[in-house]
Design a protein around this motif. Structure first.
Motif, PDB file in Angstrom:
ATOM      1  N   ASP A 369       0.823  -1.207   0.000  1.00 59.47           N
ATOM      2  CA  ASP A 369       0.000   0.000   0.000  1.00 59.47           C
ATOM      3  C   ASP A 369       0.856   1.255   0.000  1.00 59.47           C
ATOM      4  O   ASP A 369       0.567   2.227  -0.727  1.00 59.47           O
ATOM      5  CB  ASP A 369      -0.937   0.004   1.211  1.00 59.47           C
ATOM      6  N   LYS A 373       1.259   4.162  -3.163  1.00 61.00           N
ATOM      7  CA  LYS A 373       1.114   5.606  -2.980  1.00 61.00           C
ATOM      8  C   LYS A 373       2.342   6.344  -3.511  1.00 61.00           C
ATOM      9  O   LYS A 373       2.218   7.442  -4.079  1.00 61.00           O
ATOM     10  CB  LYS A 373       0.903   5.917  -1.499  1.00 61.00           C
ATOM     11  N   LYS A 376       2.275   6.292  -7.493  1.00 62.16           N
ATOM     12  CA  LYS A 376       1.249   7.185  -8.029  1.00 62.16           C
ATOM     13  C   LYS A 376       0.825   6.848  -9.464  1.00 62.16           C
ATOM     14  O   LYS A 376       0.905   7.715 -10.357  1.00 62.16           O
ATOM     15  CB  LYS A 376       1.734   8.632  -7.965  1.00 62.16           C
TER      16      LYS A 376
END
Length: 407
Positions: A369, A373, A376
């Motif tokens: 996770d 992030k 992107k």
């Protein structure tokens, strides 16, 4: 902790008035937004059984994907959480009949009888005994056994699981893995104790359902368990480890992979450590193969690879590779290979117009996770990213979305 049912609650729920009250409760949404009004309506009509009605209906709704005939059953919160999903219970009952034809089976921790019903419905079982130390659960089991047509004579009684209450041919047990403080993980915290079960029923065929994370290898090495450890998954999720011991069993590791199909059909794939596990490590083929979790938990990755002509990327990692995707595995077609550098990955994924990104990791300390992030992805193409280690080097495989292997 859910509502604590009483004997009076169960007697009411089993009565004609109780059946009507359950129909009324089932017609209510019982949602967070409506709960205050729903409680008021049931309390006004069915006090003091309103709480039992609400708990029964909410448990039935949660059990619909797990248990057959859920809307007819009497259930508790703990019973729903620990109950075996019906395809797994069905597979075990089939296995019991195969190994012990025409046997009388005693479920010594029958609880509300969900698995007992699967056994009693099976042709080839001479009789079924269900017992539990909790009289309320025995009463619930008696009701639940009456909701289906049974093939085998079935008897229910109250008894401690560590008391030999019958001379049944086969004993089945499902020790509780929850206490008032929550879930327990150590073998000595199970109720009843796993070791006491082995002692009390020594010399008799014993089948014990345990949590999927059970360290069955430690059980052999530290405690001398000499039976079969069977790890079972259902639709990609590992559900349990089942221990088979007593006369006729061998110290085998088995993985059972179950897949739900149309019309209630359940496909079954099995592999044991009786097969060869000689496989090479080599450069990646067309696919990265992620074996089903039951195969990984049972320590049968190399046996699976040998059976299907696959090979390993690294001898210590459970990812396999090959030129096709066999059943009981998930395959990711490789379209690129990079280092695990964030900068390199971000550029490669951008070039491929990556949007939705599934990240799988083995052998590296990476939080999927957090990595997603950082990367992107903002494109339109769904991709999978497989991160692993080959030797001491981290490697990233950019792949097409995963597909299930078929027969």
């Amino acid at each position: 902790m859910g509502y604590s049912f009483t004997a009076d609650d169960v007697a009411f729920l089993r009565s004609g008035q109780g059946h009507a009250a359950l129909r009324a409760a089932s017609s209510l949404p019982l949602s967070p937004a409506s709960m205050i009004a729903d409680i008021g309506e049931l309390r006004g009509r069915y006090t003091p059984f309103d709480a039992a009605l609400i708990e029964t209906v909410t448990c039935r709704r949660r059990a619909r994907t797990k248990l057959r005939h859920a809307d007819d059953l009497l259930l508790t919160d703990d019973a729903v959480q620990q109950a075996t999903a019906w395809p797994v219970a069905q597979a075990r009952s089939v296995e019991i009949v195969r190994r012990y034809p025409d046997a009388v089976v005693h479920d010594v921790t029958c609880s509300v009888g969900a698995e007992l019903v699967e056994l009693s419905s099976r042709l080839g079982v001479a009789g079924v005994i269900g017992s539990d130390i909790d009289p309320v659960r025995v009463a619930m089991a008696a009701h639940n056994a009456g909701t289906v047509e049974l093939s085998a004579p079935t008897v229910l009684l109250r008894a401690d699981a560590l008391t030999r209450a019958s001379s049944a041919d086969v004993v089945l047990a499902d020790p509780a893995r929850r206490t008032g403080s929550g879930r327990v993980f150590r073998l000595d915290q199970l109720t009843p104790s796993l070791f006491e079960l082995f002692t009390v029923y020594a010399g008799r065929p014993l089948v014990v359902k345990c949590a999927p994370g059970l360290d069955h290898q430690n059980l052999r090495e530290q405690f001398g368990f000499d039976g079969e450890a069977q790890v079972t998954s259902l639709d990609g999720g590992v559900r349990e480890t089942c221990l088979w011991s007593g006369p006729g069993t061998r110290p085998v590791r088995r993985a059972t992979v179950l897949r739900s199909g149309e019309g209630g059909a359940v496909a079954r794939y099995e592999i044991t450590d009786d097969t060869d596990d000689d496989v090479p490590s080599a450069e990646p083929g067309e696919w990265i193969i992620d074996p089903d979790g039951a195969i990984v938990r049972a320590g049968l990755v190399r046996h699976y690879a040998h059976r299907h002509g696959l090979w390993q990327l690294d001898p210590q990692i459970a990812y396999l590779t090959g030129d096709s995707v066999p059943e009981a595995g998930r395959g990711f077609r490789i379209i690129g290979q990079t280092t695990v550098s964030d900068k390199v990955l971000r550029k490669a994924l951008h070039t491929l117009d990556c949007g939705a990104l599934e990240i799988l990791v083995r052998g590296l300390d990476v939080d999927p996770d957090a990595l997603r992030k950082r990367l992107k992805p903002k494109g339109t193409r769904p991709l999978s990213l497989v991160l692993t280690r080959i030797g001491r080097k981290g490697v990233a495989f950019i792949c097409e979305p995963g597909v299930r292997g078929e027969r």
